[in-house]
Scaffold this active site. Structure first.
Site, PDB file in Angstrom:
ATOM      1  N   THR A  61      36.986  41.449  39.406  1.00 52.87           N
ATOM      2  CA  THR A  61      37.432  40.102  39.760  1.00 52.87           C
ATOM      3  C   THR A  61      37.427  39.245  38.504  1.00 52.87           C
ATOM      4  OG1 THR A  61      36.585  40.298  41.980  1.00 52.87           O
ATOM      5  CG2 THR A  61      36.624  38.072  41.068  1.00 52.87           C
ATOM      6  N   ARG A 107      39.597  42.424  55.732  1.00 52.58           N
ATOM      7  CA  ARG A 107      38.348  41.979  55.095  1.00 52.58           C
ATOM      8  C   ARG A 107      38.615  40.931  53.994  1.00 52.58           C
ATOM      9  NH1 ARG A 107      36.175  41.882  49.645  1.00 52.58           N
ATOM     10  NH2 ARG A 107      33.934  41.968  49.816  1.00 52.58           N
ATOM     11  N   THR A 122      31.242  37.066  40.845  1.00 49.01           N
ATOM     12  CA  THR A 122      31.840  38.389  41.048  1.00 49.01           C
ATOM     13  C   THR A 122      30.752  39.339  41.526  1.00 49.01           C
ATOM     14  OG1 THR A 122      32.964  40.260  40.032  1.00 49.01           O
ATOM     15  CG2 THR A 122      31.538  38.989  38.581  1.00 49.01           C
ATOM     16  N   THR A 163      29.406  42.004  45.119  1.00 49.94           N
ATOM     17  CA  THR A 163      29.571  42.382  46.525  1.00 49.94           C
ATOM     18  C   THR A 163      29.679  41.117  47.380  1.00 49.94           C
ATOM     19  OG1 THR A 163      27.189  42.618  46.485  1.00 49.94           O
ATOM     20  CG2 THR A 163      28.468  44.646  46.495  1.00 49.94           C
ATOM     21  N   GLY A 164      30.914  40.830  47.772  1.00 54.09           N
ATOM     22  CA  GLY A 164      31.222  39.534  48.377  1.00 54.09           C
ATOM     23  C   GLY A 164      30.404  39.188  49.606  1.00 54.09           C
TER      24      GLY A 164
HETATM   25  N1  ASP Z   1      33.600  39.495  44.961  1.00 55.38           N
HETATM   26  C1  ASP Z   1      34.774  40.298  45.219  1.00 55.38           C
HETATM   27  C2  ASP Z   1      34.872  40.574  46.681  1.00 55.38           C
HETATM   28  O1  ASP Z   1      33.877  40.838  47.309  1.00 55.38           O
HETATM   29  C3  ASP Z   1      34.753  41.589  44.508  1.00 55.38           C
HETATM   30  C4  ASP Z   1      34.562  41.469  43.035  1.00 55.38           C
HETATM   31  O2  ASP Z   1      33.888  40.580  42.541  1.00 55.38           O
HETATM   32  O3  ASP Z   1      35.114  42.307  42.339  1.00 55.38           O
HETATM   33  O4  ASP Z   1      35.974  40.586  47.183  1.00 55.38           O
END
Ligand code: ASP
Length: 362
Positions: A222, A250, A273, A275-276
């Site tokens: 991200t 999602r 950035t 695990t959302g």
């Molecule tokens: N935070 C982003 C998500 O969960 C993923 C990422 O940071 O790459 O969609």
């Protein structure tokens, strides 16, 4: 008399040491760097990013991309550009760069497509815009900006968001624009682990020039930018393809104001950035700003607490970039690495990838 002398001597010593103390404080203040007139911090994702897992070409490509982004942003801010334009310009460039998981180079959904999320927030006014589940807009961050500026809403999702972007004159592309062979192969590996049959490859195979060796998929990608312009406005933005093989529509933290992005001038700006699902539950970006605003913590302390205590305790992984009340850059992450860089009007310019200087646990 003797007693008087002793008292006098002690008094003199006390007086002198008070002077020394005052002087030391004064010196400290004099030596403290003045707050920046403008500043900038960027990330290109966090994850299992180690020197061993990276070929020299891959490392060089990321370093060159981050360095160019930081230089471009610095030049714009130095020349007086608005923070909003800097954030959009730099994220547009990362959205076009297949190295990052945003726009071209985005990760793929379980059914072999793309679903892009983005958000932007202006610290002076708290104006915000967000889009989720875009499938054909070349620059999702620009769609988020349009949602903020030209709609009465904060967040638009799915087909409606695609339609709005088209209506606003943003560039619409065939989804094959987002496709990279590397992300297709990541999808295949993810589906194999999940025991799910692969969908037909609608866009590939393609011989990508930017196809570097990535031995595992546990890295994000991200992108995010936080900028403070010369007027002190702090603007934050984030853009992503989300997580590999996501399904059921999602949506992660990146388009969620308060989780993936937050900005309030004179307090902070944050882009996340990781695990959302964890970032949403902890309102990571807002939590950092709240600690700065309500507890008076500096940006580094607040970011370190939220990442290395709140996020780690809950079992999430990832990182943040932050600008503090006067634009002081900070970052914190609990992963092995994070693509990142910052610059200030004071002449500092830093680009880093690996664990060194990760925050609380240096
Ligand atoms: N935070 C982003 C998500 O969960 C993923 C990422 O940071 O790459 O969609």
């Amino acid at each position: 008399m003797r007693k008087f002398l002793t008292i006098g001597t002690l008094g003199l010593i006390g007086f002198l040491s008070a002077c020394v103390h005052v002087d030391a404080d004064f010196d400290l203040e004099l030596n403290a760097p003045p707050p920046p007139e403008w500043s900038l911090v960027i990330h290109g994702g966090a994850g299992v990013i180690t020197r061993e897992a990276m070929t020299p070409e891959t490392e060089a490509a990321y370093t060159a991309a981050l360095t160019e982004l930081v230089s471009t942003g610095s030049g714009m801010l130095q020349d007086g550009a608005a923070g909003l334009d800097v954030v959009e310009t730099l994220i547009n460039s990362m959205e076009d760069n297949p190295l990052f998981n945003a726009g071209r180079g985005a990760v793929m959904t379980e059914d072999g497509g793309f679903s892009l999320d983005s958000s932007i927030m202006v610290g002076d006014t708290l104006d915000s815009g967000a889009v989720a589940g875009l499938s054909n807009v070349r620059h999702p961050i620009s769609a988020a900006r349009k949602a903020m500026e030209n709609s009465p809403h904060v967040m638009l999702a799915g087909e409606g968001a695609d339609q709005f972007a088209a209506q606003e004159g943003l560039e619409i592309v065939d989804p094959s624009w987002f496709y990279t062979q590397r992300r297709w192969e990541s999808l295949l590996r993810a589906l194999e682990r999940r025991g799910v049959e692969a969908p037909p490859n609608r866009y590939g195979p393609k011989d990508d020039s930017a196809r570097f060796a990535f031995p595992d998929d546990r890295k994000f990608g991200t992108v995010g930018v936080v900028a403070m312009d010369r007027s002190g406005n702090i603007v934050a933005g984030t853009s992503t393809g989300g997580t590999t093989a996501k399904r059921w529509g999602r949506v992660g933290d990146s388009p969620v104001i308060g989780a993936g992005t937050y900005a309030k001038s004179d307090v902070c700006g944050v882009s996340s950035t990781g695990t959302g699902e964890y970032f949403i539950r902890l309102s990571i970006a807002y939590a950092i700003c709240s600690r700065i605003e309500l507890l008076g913590e500096d940006a580094q302390t607040a970011a370190d607490y939220v990442i290395h205590t709140s996020l780690s305790d809950l079992g999430g992984d990832g990182g943040v970039i932050v600008l503090g009340p006067q634009g002081q850059p900070a970052w914190s992450f609990n992963t092995e690495g994070m693509y990142r860089g910052y610059a200030t009007s004071g002449g500092e310019q830093v680009v880093e990838i690996y664990e060194y200087n990760k925050g609380a646990f240096d």
